[in-house]
Design a protein around this motif. Structure first.
Motif, PDB file in Angstrom:
ATOM      1  N   TRP A   7       1.039  -1.129  -0.037  1.00 47.28           N
ATOM      2  CA  TRP A   7      -0.016   0.100  -0.067  1.00 47.28           C
ATOM      3  C   TRP A   7       0.816   1.174   0.080  1.00 47.28           C
ATOM      4  O   TRP A   7       2.178   1.332   0.286  1.00 47.28           O
ATOM      5  CB  TRP A   7      -1.123  -0.009   1.206  1.00 47.28           C
ATOM      6  N   VAL A   8       0.078   2.442  -0.288  1.00 45.91           N
ATOM      7  CA  VAL A   8       0.730   3.399  -0.334  1.00 45.91           C
ATOM      8  C   VAL A   8       0.026   4.661   0.663  1.00 45.91           C
ATOM      9  O   VAL A   8      -0.896   4.788   0.725  1.00 45.91           O
ATOM     10  CB  VAL A   8       0.828   4.319  -1.735  1.00 45.91           C
ATOM     11  N   ASP A   9       1.024   5.396   1.355  1.00 47.05           N
ATOM     12  CA  ASP A   9       0.593   6.400   2.237  1.00 47.05           C
ATOM     13  C   ASP A   9       1.084   7.765   1.814  1.00 47.05           C
ATOM     14  O   ASP A   9       2.101   7.758   1.839  1.00 47.05           O
ATOM     15  CB  ASP A   9       1.029   6.087   3.654  1.00 47.05           C
ATOM     16  N   SER A  10       0.204   8.502   1.299  1.00 49.36           N
ATOM     17  CA  SER A  10       0.684   9.874   0.660  1.00 49.36           C
ATOM     18  C   SER A  10       0.076  11.166   1.138  1.00 49.36           C
ATOM     19  O   SER A  10      -1.180  11.143   1.470  1.00 49.36           O
ATOM     20  CB  SER A  10       0.599   9.785  -0.945  1.00 49.36           C
ATOM     21  N   LYS A  11       0.839  12.153   1.161  1.00 48.55           N
ATOM     22  CA  LYS A  11       0.253  13.401   1.904  1.00 48.55           C
ATOM     23  C   LYS A  11       0.709  14.430   0.814  1.00 48.55           C
ATOM     24  O   LYS A  11       2.137  14.519   0.581  1.00 48.55           O
ATOM     25  CB  LYS A  11       0.555  13.733   3.235  1.00 48.55           C
ATOM     26  N   GLU A  12      -0.296  15.133   0.132  1.00 48.43           N
ATOM     27  CA  GLU A  12       0.065  16.233  -0.667  1.00 48.43           C
ATOM     28  C   GLU A  12       1.271  17.285   0.025  1.00 48.43           C
ATOM     29  O   GLU A  12       0.775  17.794   1.091  1.00 48.43           O
ATOM     30  CB  GLU A  12      -1.025  16.858  -1.297  1.00 48.43           C
ATOM     31  N   GLY A  13       2.151  17.560  -0.841  1.00 44.61           N
ATOM     32  CA  GLY A  13       3.243  18.563  -0.276  1.00 44.61           C
ATOM     33  C   GLY A  13       4.210  18.079   0.860  1.00 44.61           C
ATOM     34  O   GLY A  13       5.069  18.958   1.211  1.00 44.61           O
ATOM     35  N   VAL A  14       3.960  16.697   1.178  1.00 36.81           N
ATOM     36  CA  VAL A  14       4.839  16.066   2.317  1.00 36.81           C
ATOM     37  C   VAL A  14       5.790  15.200   1.563  1.00 36.81           C
ATOM     38  O   VAL A  14       6.789  15.029   1.893  1.00 36.81           O
ATOM     39  CB  VAL A  14       3.916  15.615   3.416  1.00 36.81           C
ATOM     40  N   GLY A  15       5.110  14.160   0.967  1.00 40.05           N
ATOM     41  CA  GLY A  15       5.882  13.085   0.529  1.00 40.05           C
ATOM     42  C   GLY A  15       5.019  11.835   0.406  1.00 40.05           C
ATOM     43  O   GLY A  15       3.743  11.651   0.810  1.00 40.05           O
ATOM     44  N   SER A  16       5.431  10.430   0.145  1.00 36.07           N
ATOM     45  CA  SER A  16       4.783   9.326   0.266  1.00 36.07           C
ATOM     46  C   SER A  16       5.722   8.252   0.624  1.00 36.07           C
ATOM     47  O   SER A  16       6.873   8.475   0.484  1.00 36.07           O
ATOM     48  CB  SER A  16       4.408   8.898  -1.388  1.00 36.07           C
ATOM     49  N   ASN A  17       5.015   7.356   1.341  1.00 32.73           N
ATOM     50  CA  ASN A  17       5.522   6.048   1.793  1.00 32.73           C
ATOM     51  C   ASN A  17       5.089   4.933   1.080  1.00 32.73           C
ATOM     52  O   ASN A  17       3.624   4.851   0.766  1.00 32.73           O
ATOM     53  CB  ASN A  17       5.359   6.121   3.263  1.00 32.73           C
ATOM     54  N   PHE A  18       5.797   4.142   0.473  1.00 33.28           N
ATOM     55  CA  PHE A  18       5.527   2.760  -0.270  1.00 33.28           C
ATOM     56  C   PHE A  18       5.701   1.817   0.778  1.00 33.28           C
ATOM     57  O   PHE A  18       6.923   1.431   0.869  1.00 33.28           O
ATOM     58  CB  PHE A  18       6.197   2.766  -1.569  1.00 33.28           C
ATOM     59  N   ILE A  19       4.699   1.058   1.143  1.00 35.99           N
ATOM     60  CA  ILE A  19       4.859  -0.007   2.175  1.00 35.99           C
ATOM     61  C   ILE A  19       4.606  -1.429   1.474  1.00 35.99           C
ATOM     62  O   ILE A  19       3.510  -1.503   0.838  1.00 35.99           O
ATOM     63  CB  ILE A  19       4.158   0.337   3.236  1.00 35.99           C
ATOM     64  N   PHE A  20       5.382  -2.472   1.967  1.00 39.61           N
ATOM     65  CA  PHE A  20       4.916  -3.767   1.678  1.00 39.61           C
ATOM     66  C   PHE A  20       5.126  -4.783   2.564  1.00 39.61           C
ATOM     67  O   PHE A  20       6.310  -4.396   3.449  1.00 39.61           O
ATOM     68  CB  PHE A  20       5.473  -4.046   0.114  1.00 39.61           C
ATOM     69  N   GLU A  21       4.587  -5.670   2.885  1.00 34.57           N
ATOM     70  CA  GLU A  21       4.951  -6.637   3.690  1.00 34.57           C
ATOM     71  C   GLU A  21       5.108  -8.306   3.256  1.00 34.57           C
ATOM     72  O   GLU A  21       4.561  -8.339   2.073  1.00 34.57           O
ATOM     73  CB  GLU A  21       3.786  -7.016   4.845  1.00 34.57           C
ATOM     74  N   LEU A  22       6.160  -8.768   3.367  1.00 39.54           N
ATOM     75  CA  LEU A  22       6.398 -10.285   2.745  1.00 39.54           C
ATOM     76  C   LEU A  22       6.296 -11.174   3.955  1.00 39.54           C
ATOM     77  O   LEU A  22       6.879 -10.988   5.181  1.00 39.54           O
ATOM     78  CB  LEU A  22       7.763 -10.180   2.389  1.00 39.54           C
ATOM     79  N   LYS A  23       5.858 -12.358   3.708  1.00 35.17           N
ATOM     80  CA  LYS A  23       5.632 -13.257   4.744  1.00 35.17           C
ATOM     81  C   LYS A  23       6.804 -14.535   4.295  1.00 35.17           C
ATOM     82  O   LYS A  23       6.741 -14.966   2.947  1.00 35.17           O
ATOM     83  CB  LYS A  23       4.335 -14.290   4.687  1.00 35.17           C
ATOM     84  N   LEU A  24       7.734 -14.490   5.115  1.00 34.42           N
ATOM     85  CA  LEU A  24       8.910 -15.399   4.779  1.00 34.42           C
ATOM     86  C   LEU A  24       9.065 -16.651   5.819  1.00 34.42           C
ATOM     87  O   LEU A  24       8.585 -16.496   6.958  1.00 34.42           O
ATOM     88  CB  LEU A  24      10.400 -14.573   4.958  1.00 34.42           C
ATOM     89  N   LYS A  25       9.479 -17.793   4.996  1.00 44.13           N
ATOM     90  CA  LYS A  25       9.549 -18.875   5.974  1.00 44.13           C
ATOM     91  C   LYS A  25      10.665 -18.694   6.681  1.00 44.13           C
ATOM     92  O   LYS A  25      12.069 -18.283   5.991  1.00 44.13           O
ATOM     93  CB  LYS A  25       9.656 -20.242   5.240  1.00 44.13           C
TER      94      LYS A  25
END
Length: 162
Positions: free
Chosen positions: A2-20
């Protein structure tokens, strides 16, 4: 994802992985370091010539269990000055530094002492560079990033065993 974005501030691109969890017979880094340091050598005093603070910290971490005193010079000029005052068993010499490089510092130190082991510790891995360190009077040429086993094996050739 998912992406968390705020105009004029910036964006965070977030992802999760399930690893064994991997099963491995390899030693943990801490265990391997202790294993390598154990009974290799005990040095009284070493001079580390390195301008990069991160590299200084890495070297201090590697050497702290087998060297009683470690002096750090930030350039070749400091190294020469410290060498003239102190008594060292070995010098780890970076090549590319401000004020005076490792080649010039080694040449000056060799005029004073032909016996002290000087080990180049550099990212330069080209055959020409290795030859250049030997011509300058260095005993060995180690490449960054440091291969820990090779590092300790090389140092133990020049520092008395326990």
């Amino acid at each position: 994802m998912w992406v968390d974005s705020k105009e004029g501030v910036g964006s965070n691109f977030i992802f999760e992985l399930k690893l064994k969890e991997a099963k491995s017979n390899h030693l943990k880094h801490e265990d391997k370091k202790t294993d390598l340091n154990e009974n290799i050598f005990n040095a009284n005093k070493i001079l580390v010539v390195e301008d990069n603070i991160t590299n200084q910290l890495v070297l201090l971490g590697l050497l702290e269990d087998c060297v009683k005193e470690i002096d750090i010079a930030k350039n070749g000029k400091e190294a020469v000055e410290m060498f003239q005052i102190g008594k060292y068993e070995l010098i780890l010499m970076d090549i590319q530094m401000p004020i005076m490089d490792g080649y010039e510092a080694t040449r000056i130190i060799r005029e004073i002492d032909k016996e002290i082991p000087i080990i180049a510790l550099t990212a330069n891995a080209m055959v020409e560079e290795i030859e250049k360190t030997k011509k300058a009077g260095m005993n060995e040429h180690l490449i960054k990033p440091i291969n820990i086993e090779n590092f300790f094996a090389t140092l133990s050739k020049y520092i008395a065993q326990n």
